[in-house]
Write an enzyme that holds these catalytic residues in place. Sequence first.
Site, PDB file in Angstrom:
ATOM      1  N   ASP A  10       0.866  -1.173   0.000  1.00 27.12           N
ATOM      2  CA  ASP A  10       0.000   0.000   0.000  1.00 27.12           C
ATOM      3  C   ASP A  10       0.909   1.230   0.000  1.00 27.12           C
ATOM      4  O   ASP A  10       1.735   1.399   0.906  1.00 27.12           O
ATOM      5  CB  ASP A  10      -0.848  -0.056   1.273  1.00 27.12           C
ATOM      6  CG  ASP A  10      -1.810   1.120   1.411  1.00 27.12           C
ATOM      7  OD1 ASP A  10      -1.602   2.164   0.767  1.00 27.12           O
ATOM      8  OD2 ASP A  10      -2.761   0.974   2.192  1.00 27.12           O
ATOM      9  N   ASN A  24      -6.625  13.199 -10.164  1.00 33.67           N
ATOM     10  CA  ASN A  24      -7.326  13.659 -11.368  1.00 33.67           C
ATOM     11  C   ASN A  24      -7.116  15.167 -11.462  1.00 33.67           C
ATOM     12  O   ASN A  24      -6.610  15.786 -10.527  1.00 33.67           O
ATOM     13  CB  ASN A  24      -8.807  13.263 -11.353  1.00 33.67           C
ATOM     14  CG  ASN A  24      -9.528  13.826 -10.156  1.00 33.67           C
ATOM     15  OD1 ASN A  24      -9.476  15.032  -9.903  1.00 33.67           O
ATOM     16  ND2 ASN A  24     -10.171  12.969  -9.384  1.00 33.67           N
ATOM     17  N   GLY A  32      -9.665   5.167  -5.657  1.00 35.55           N
ATOM     18  CA  GLY A  32      -8.402   4.445  -5.827  1.00 35.55           C
ATOM     19  C   GLY A  32      -7.309   4.968  -4.923  1.00 35.55           C
ATOM     20  O   GLY A  32      -7.518   5.273  -3.746  1.00 35.55           O
ATOM     21  N   ASP A  34      -5.774   7.787  -4.972  1.00 38.20           N
ATOM     22  CA  ASP A  34      -6.052   9.179  -4.599  1.00 38.20           C
ATOM     23  C   ASP A  34      -6.888   9.218  -3.312  1.00 38.20           C
ATOM     24  O   ASP A  34      -6.554   9.923  -2.343  1.00 38.20           O
ATOM     25  CB  ASP A  34      -6.818   9.818  -5.766  1.00 38.20           C
ATOM     26  CG  ASP A  34      -6.860  11.335  -5.712  1.00 38.20           C
ATOM     27  OD1 ASP A  34      -6.222  11.918  -4.829  1.00 38.20           O
ATOM     28  OD2 ASP A  34      -7.555  11.922  -6.563  1.00 38.20           O
ATOM     29  N   SER A 124      -2.619   5.403 -13.974  1.00 38.18           N
ATOM     30  CA  SER A 124      -3.608   5.139 -15.046  1.00 38.18           C
ATOM     31  C   SER A 124      -4.070   3.683 -15.134  1.00 38.18           C
ATOM     32  O   SER A 124      -4.954   3.367 -15.941  1.00 38.18           O
ATOM     33  CB  SER A 124      -3.107   5.574 -16.434  1.00 38.18           C
ATOM     34  OG  SER A 124      -3.071   6.981 -16.536  1.00 38.18           O
ATOM     35  N   GLY A 126      -5.741   1.884 -13.038  1.00 35.29           N
ATOM     36  CA  GLY A 126      -6.949   1.558 -12.279  1.00 35.29           C
ATOM     37  C   GLY A 126      -8.176   2.045 -13.024  1.00 35.29           C
ATOM     38  O   GLY A 126      -8.471   1.595 -14.135  1.00 35.29           O
ATOM     39  N   VAL A 127      -8.854   3.027 -12.423  1.00 39.32           N
ATOM     40  CA  VAL A 127     -10.084   3.568 -13.005  1.00 39.32           C
ATOM     41  C   VAL A 127      -9.836   4.101 -14.427  1.00 39.32           C
ATOM     42  O   VAL A 127     -10.727   4.046 -15.279  1.00 39.32           O
ATOM     43  CB  VAL A 127     -10.629   4.700 -12.098  1.00 39.32           C
ATOM     44  CG1 VAL A 127     -11.816   5.406 -12.721  1.00 39.32           C
ATOM     45  CG2 VAL A 127     -11.013   4.140 -10.744  1.00 39.32           C
ATOM     46  N   TYR A 128      -8.634   4.608 -14.709  1.00 44.17           N
ATOM     47  CA  TYR A 128      -8.353   5.178 -16.030  1.00 44.17           C
ATOM     48  C   TYR A 128      -8.100   4.122 -17.101  1.00 44.17           C
ATOM     49  O   TYR A 128      -7.886   4.453 -18.279  1.00 44.17           O
ATOM     50  CB  TYR A 128      -7.200   6.185 -15.958  1.00 44.17           C
ATOM     51  CG  TYR A 128      -7.616   7.537 -15.388  1.00 44.17           C
ATOM     52  CD1 TYR A 128      -8.907   7.759 -14.918  1.00 44.17           C
ATOM     53  CD2 TYR A 128      -6.729   8.595 -15.337  1.00 44.17           C
ATOM     54  CE1 TYR A 128      -9.297   8.983 -14.398  1.00 44.17           C
ATOM     55  CE2 TYR A 128      -7.108   9.842 -14.824  1.00 44.17           C
ATOM     56  CZ  TYR A 128      -8.401  10.027 -14.357  1.00 44.17           C
ATOM     57  OH  TYR A 128      -8.780  11.255 -13.855  1.00 44.17           O
TER      58      TYR A 128
HETATM   59  P1  ADP Z   1      -5.965   5.920 -12.163  1.00 44.29           P
HETATM   60  O1  ADP Z   1      -7.212   6.777 -12.079  1.00 44.29           O
HETATM   61  O2  ADP Z   1      -4.725   6.719 -12.553  1.00 44.29           O
HETATM   62  O3  ADP Z   1      -6.166   4.692 -12.991  1.00 44.29           O
HETATM   63  P2  ADP Z   1      -6.280   4.405  -9.667  1.00 44.29           P
HETATM   64  O4  ADP Z   1      -6.058   4.915  -8.283  1.00 44.29           O
HETATM   65  O5  ADP Z   1      -7.660   4.009 -10.037  1.00 44.29           O
HETATM   66  O6  ADP Z   1      -5.670   5.523 -10.637  1.00 44.29           O
HETATM   67  O7  ADP Z   1      -5.335   3.164  -9.921  1.00 44.29           O
HETATM   68  C1  ADP Z   1      -3.946   3.234 -10.154  1.00 44.29           C
HETATM   69  C2  ADP Z   1      -3.268   2.002  -9.595  1.00 44.29           C
HETATM   70  O8  ADP Z   1      -3.125   2.171  -8.175  1.00 44.29           O
HETATM   71  C3  ADP Z   1      -4.048   0.697  -9.785  1.00 44.29           C
HETATM   72  O9  ADP Z   1      -3.131  -0.310 -10.208  1.00 44.29           O
HETATM   73  C4  ADP Z   1      -4.584   0.397  -8.384  1.00 44.29           C
HETATM   74  O10 ADP Z   1      -4.710  -0.999  -8.149  1.00 44.29           O
HETATM   75  C5  ADP Z   1      -3.489   0.972  -7.524  1.00 44.29           C
HETATM   76  N1  ADP Z   1      -3.836   1.306  -6.126  1.00 44.29           N
HETATM   77  C6  ADP Z   1      -5.035   1.559  -5.564  1.00 44.29           C
HETATM   78  N2  ADP Z   1      -4.885   1.820  -4.244  1.00 44.29           N
HETATM   79  C7  ADP Z   1      -3.550   1.742  -3.960  1.00 44.29           C
HETATM   80  C8  ADP Z   1      -2.747   1.879  -2.793  1.00 44.29           C
HETATM   81  N3  ADP Z   1      -3.285   2.188  -1.609  1.00 44.29           N
HETATM   82  N4  ADP Z   1      -1.394   1.713  -2.903  1.00 44.29           N
HETATM   83  C9  ADP Z   1      -0.824   1.429  -4.098  1.00 44.29           C
HETATM   84  N5  ADP Z   1      -1.520   1.271  -5.232  1.00 44.29           N
HETATM   85  C10 ADP Z   1      -2.863   1.424  -5.165  1.00 44.29           C
END
Ligand code: ADP
Length: 189
Positions: A10, A24, A32, A34, A124, A126-128
Amino acid sequence: MTQITLVEGDITEQRVDVIVNAANSSLLGGGGVDGAIHRKGGPEILADCRRLRASHYGKGLPTGRAVATTAGRLPARWVVHTVGPVHLPDEYERRAELLASCYRESLRVAAELGARTVAFPAISAGVYGWPLEDAARIALTAVAEAVAESAGSQGQAEAAGVAEVRFVLFGAEAYGVFERVQRALEQGN
Ligand code: ADP
């Protein structure tokens, strides 16, 4: 010499100088990574983000750029916020360049702050919607290039002074993909 390391974990628990946030462009929080950074870091981070919106970034932070705030209660000195591109196959080349720019710009801001250790999430991916393997290839290539450039410069390049760039991958699957891509890149593939 800058080391590039991979860990599963994490990002909000990393003891580093800079934690990079996949933000964003509003800078006002999201889901996510953020969401996790603002939850654990507390309201000081959002207060700094609001000040940035009120001053330099009235229209938000453009995709591919990076800006620093306090890290609040996180075990880091700063959070560097960067805005990854949404994955869109029709605009692949332009957006892949923007994703690489997130890593370069974040490293540049971190180096300007005097950071020695920098933790990145998979921006990018994750949600992106960026496919993880390609996100990993772009991330690892951009960081390796920035590091190589700083090794041959007089402290002007992106990663100058940074001793460790740590990719913090959320879950075993993401970690495995980054590890495989890193090995392939080392072998020249
Ligand atoms: P984006 O909108 O840029 O895609 P996200 O936060 O949705 O950003 O996801 C980016 C990456 O961060 C994904 O691979 C997700 O699994 C990962 N992620 C989510 N939470 C954490 C965390 N607490 N620590 C590290 N990575 C994380």
